[in-house]
Write a protein that holds these residues in place. Structure first.
Motif, PDB file in Angstrom:
ATOM      1  N   PHE A 395       0.952  -1.358   0.032  1.00 56.21           N
ATOM      2  CA  PHE A 395      -0.045  -0.048   0.047  1.00 56.21           C
ATOM      3  C   PHE A 395       0.902   1.306  -0.003  1.00 56.21           C
ATOM      4  N   GLY A 396       1.920   1.120   0.941  1.00 58.68           N
ATOM      5  CA  GLY A 396       2.677   2.343   0.933  1.00 58.68           C
ATOM      6  C   GLY A 396       3.513   2.576  -0.285  1.00 58.68           C
ATOM      7  N   ALA A 397       3.935   1.645  -0.800  1.00 60.23           N
ATOM      8  CA  ALA A 397       4.584   1.653  -2.202  1.00 60.23           C
ATOM      9  C   ALA A 397       3.774   2.295  -3.257  1.00 60.23           C
ATOM     10  N   ALA A 398       2.669   1.923  -3.586  1.00 59.38           N
ATOM     11  CA  ALA A 398       1.679   2.284  -4.576  1.00 59.38           C
ATOM     12  C   ALA A 398       1.227   3.793  -4.291  1.00 59.38           C
ATOM     13  N   VAL A 399       1.092   3.785  -3.102  1.00 51.25           N
ATOM     14  CA  VAL A 399       0.480   5.411  -2.914  1.00 51.25           C
ATOM     15  C   VAL A 399       1.788   6.413  -3.236  1.00 51.25           C
ATOM     16  N   ARG A 400       2.846   5.777  -2.962  1.00 51.60           N
ATOM     17  CA  ARG A 400       4.012   6.767  -3.208  1.00 51.60           C
ATOM     18  C   ARG A 400       4.266   6.727  -4.816  1.00 51.60           C
ATOM     19  N   GLY A 401       3.712   5.882  -5.704  1.00 53.77           N
ATOM     20  CA  GLY A 401       3.938   6.037  -7.094  1.00 53.77           C
ATOM     21  C   GLY A 401       4.526   4.735  -7.656  1.00 53.77           C
ATOM     22  N   SER A 402       4.734   3.650  -7.001  1.00 53.79           N
ATOM     23  CA  SER A 402       5.558   2.486  -7.452  1.00 53.79           C
ATOM     24  C   SER A 402       4.579   1.427  -7.852  1.00 53.79           C
ATOM     25  N   GLY A 403       3.421   1.996  -8.599  1.00 51.83           N
ATOM     26  CA  GLY A 403       2.245   1.013  -8.601  1.00 51.83           C
ATOM     27  C   GLY A 403       2.660  -0.222  -9.583  1.00 51.83           C
ATOM     28  N   GLU A 404       3.452   0.094 -10.462  1.00 52.34           N
ATOM     29  CA  GLU A 404       3.640  -0.850 -11.762  1.00 52.34           C
ATOM     30  C   GLU A 404       4.578  -1.906 -11.096  1.00 52.34           C
ATOM     31  N   ASN A 405       5.526  -1.870 -10.213  1.00 47.53           N
ATOM     32  CA  ASN A 405       6.258  -2.944  -9.401  1.00 47.53           C
ATOM     33  C   ASN A 405       5.189  -3.579  -8.474  1.00 47.53           C
ATOM     34  N   VAL A 406       4.319  -2.732  -7.826  1.00 46.77           N
ATOM     35  CA  VAL A 406       3.580  -3.360  -6.863  1.00 46.77           C
ATOM     36  C   VAL A 406       2.512  -4.356  -7.474  1.00 46.77           C
ATOM     37  N   ARG A 407       2.057  -3.959  -8.590  1.00 41.28           N
ATOM     38  CA  ARG A 407       1.056  -4.823  -9.402  1.00 41.28           C
ATOM     39  C   ARG A 407       1.531  -6.310  -9.565  1.00 41.28           C
ATOM     40  N   ALA A 408       2.437  -6.350  -9.931  1.00 37.75           N
ATOM     41  CA  ALA A 408       3.020  -7.788 -10.217  1.00 37.75           C
ATOM     42  C   ALA A 408       3.019  -8.820  -8.871  1.00 37.75           C
ATOM     43  N   GLU A 409       3.282  -8.093  -7.653  1.00 31.75           N
ATOM     44  CA  GLU A 409       3.284  -8.839  -6.355  1.00 31.75           C
ATOM     45  C   GLU A 409       1.963  -8.921  -5.917  1.00 31.75           C
ATOM     46  N   VAL A 410       1.056  -8.074  -6.100  1.00 32.12           N
ATOM     47  CA  VAL A 410      -0.423  -8.190  -6.072  1.00 32.12           C
ATOM     48  C   VAL A 410      -1.098  -9.449  -6.751  1.00 32.12           C
ATOM     49  N   ARG A 411      -0.656  -9.342  -7.995  1.00 31.91           N
ATOM     50  CA  ARG A 411      -1.201 -10.597  -8.740  1.00 31.91           C
ATOM     51  C   ARG A 411      -0.802 -11.814  -8.231  1.00 31.91           C
ATOM     52  N   GLU A 412       0.323 -12.000  -8.011  1.00 39.63           N
ATOM     53  CA  GLU A 412       1.147 -13.179  -7.421  1.00 39.63           C
ATOM     54  C   GLU A 412       0.468 -13.657  -6.096  1.00 39.63           C
ATOM     55  N   LEU A 413      -0.102 -12.565  -5.196  1.00 43.23           N
ATOM     56  CA  LEU A 413      -0.564 -12.936  -3.940  1.00 43.23           C
ATOM     57  C   LEU A 413      -1.990 -13.393  -4.297  1.00 43.23           C
ATOM     58  N   ALA A 414      -2.674 -12.546  -4.988  1.00 42.00           N
ATOM     59  CA  ALA A 414      -3.975 -12.744  -5.304  1.00 42.00           C
ATOM     60  C   ALA A 414      -4.308 -14.243  -6.064  1.00 42.00           C
ATOM     61  N   ARG A 415      -3.364 -14.468  -6.938  1.00 38.29           N
ATOM     62  CA  ARG A 415      -3.422 -16.004  -7.518  1.00 38.29           C
ATOM     63  C   ARG A 415      -3.105 -17.352  -6.667  1.00 38.29           C
TER      64      ARG A 415
END
Length: 439
Positions: A395-415
């Protein structure tokens, strides 16, 4: 939108979806694409909207049952249509399970939504122009607590109580003073963005002092109440309004609980005053959810939801978010992202782009918007406290503007934690196995 055919169902019991997507693909591929797209969205992102959860396959099966075809105006043994013997049975089961689960004398399970339940409670107890005391919208009150855009604000005179500016907690001295000054016909306890338990006993004392009805709007904590993870308002309130989704994990809908002396007034306020025919497939699905919530595993789930919210709140605070009331007792967290340099809507949009889905809400004593987190859905999926710490960093990383890097990790966690193993996004959902979070 490309149509993704679901993978073969998992062999694990209780994890398959009841819908025949193959038949839908043949009959209406346009709508099939929409539904499958939504299934894939839910399977490829993480849902942290406090009002959302994942129902069981059994609840979904009831929603898609032949009871969807039945018109059943009225109540069991007093319908306006023939052929209601099975609809009557479903409603009796739902009412019996609801009263047993929450310790109420009477339950009405027909409201189509939480707002419909509140409307019926007002209709049963109030008349247009009556004064009502409820939590003000800037402090977490709901639209039905006096918004000028809602029927409540147009038909009744609402007075809003707030919270202490330092602690963020309900100011009960203010509630009492306002009640004495305005002599409301009803007092409403409950909110959509207050992360602490209301003191039902104090609200009852204040209502008795001024001769007011006490209406508890327990839409958000009802699942926690069912699992013994939140105090029960039923012994204190004249009427309890609730939803059957959110933490309770049932179908989208509402219900009302009350004592025997108000049962007839509540029932007549639902039908025929505010609604027509009940949605009997939804009533049956509510019965399924009540049965699931009565199981010991659901109590363990409800307590995990709260533990996860507390862990997430601590992690968010370490990331720089300002947490209202300093934490949470429930499934929801309200945070101000301003210390990270953005407002609530910007934070929500950046998080959504990273696959972290939540919503904005009002902040006490501020015109700005904060963001509201809920842990019910991710707990259903089987995420644990270690995952909450990981999410806080994301959450902290995405809000600070690192959304593209966060997206891959979120996808991994969701799957790794699919809501319906065996269905949805290929390459992760089909082989996920049964959810460890499902009671």
């Amino acid at each position: 939108m490309p149509v993704t055919t679901p993978a073969a169902p998992s062999s694990a019991p209780g994890t398959t979806l009841p819908q025949d997507f193959g038949a839908l693909l043949r009959e209406d591929p346009e709508i099939a694409a929409v539904l499958l797209g939504e299934l894939n969205r839910q399977s490829d992102t993480l849902q942290l909207i406090a009002a959302e959860n994942f129902t069981s396959p059994a609840v979904l099966a009831a929603l898609g049952s032949p009871l969807a075809n039945k018109y059943a105006e009225g109540y069991p043994d007093a319908r306006y249509h023939g052929g209601c013997e099975h609809a009557d049975a479903a409603e009796r089961i739902a009412r019996r399970r609801a009263t047993a689960l929450f310790g109420a004398e009477h339950a009405n399970v027909q409201p189509h939504s939480g707002s419909s339940a509140v409307l019926a409670a007002y209709a049963a107890l109030l008349r247009p122009g009556d004064t009502v005391l409820a939590m003000g919208l800037p402090y977490g009150g709901h639209l039905t607590h006096g918004s000028p855009a809602n029927f409540s604000g147009r038909w009744f005179e609402f007075v809003g109580y707030g919270v202490d500016p330092e602690s963020g907690l309900i100011d009960y001295a203010q509630v009492r003073a306002l009640a004495r000054r305005h002599r409301p016909k009803a007092i409403v306890s409950g909110s959509i963005a207050y992360p602490r338990h209301p003191d039902h006993e104090v609200f009852r004392e204040i209502a008795d002092e001024v001769g007011a009805y006490l209406i508890a709007d327990a839409a958000h904590p009802m699942g926690l109440i069912a699992g013994g993870a939140a105090p029960n308002p039923v012994p204190y309130a004249d009427v309890v309004c609730a939803t059957t989704h959110k933490v309770l994990r049932g179908p989208r809908g509402g219900m009302l609980l009350c004592g025997a002396e108000l049962a007839e007034r509540i029932d007549r306020a639902v039908f025929p005053f505010t609604q027509g025919g009940a949605q009997m497939h939804t009533v049956a699905a509510k019965a399924v959810a009540f049965g699931e919530a009565a199981a010991p595993a659901f109590a363990a789930y409800a307590h995990r939801v709260v533990a996860h919210a507390r862990a997430l709140a601590a992690g968010l605070e370490a990331e720089g978010f300002e947490i209202t009331t300093g934490g949470t007792d429930t499934h929801l967290i309200v945070a101000d992202p301003a210390p990270l340099g953005v407002d609530g809507r910007t934070a929500r949009d950046r998080l959504a782009a990273a696959g972290l889905v939540l919503d904005v809400c009002a902040l006490p004593h501020d015109d700005a918007r904060g963001i509201r987190f809920g842990t019910a859905a991710v707990t259903t999926q089987g995420l644990d406290e270690a995952d909450m710490a990981r999410l806080a960093v994301l959450f902290g990383a995405a809000v600070r503007g690192s959304g593209e890097n966060v997206r891959a990790e979120v996808r991994e966690l969701a799957r790794a934690h699919p809501p319906y193993p065996g269905h949805g996004v290929p390459g992760g959902v089909a082989g996920g196995g049964p959810s460890t979070g499902r009671a």
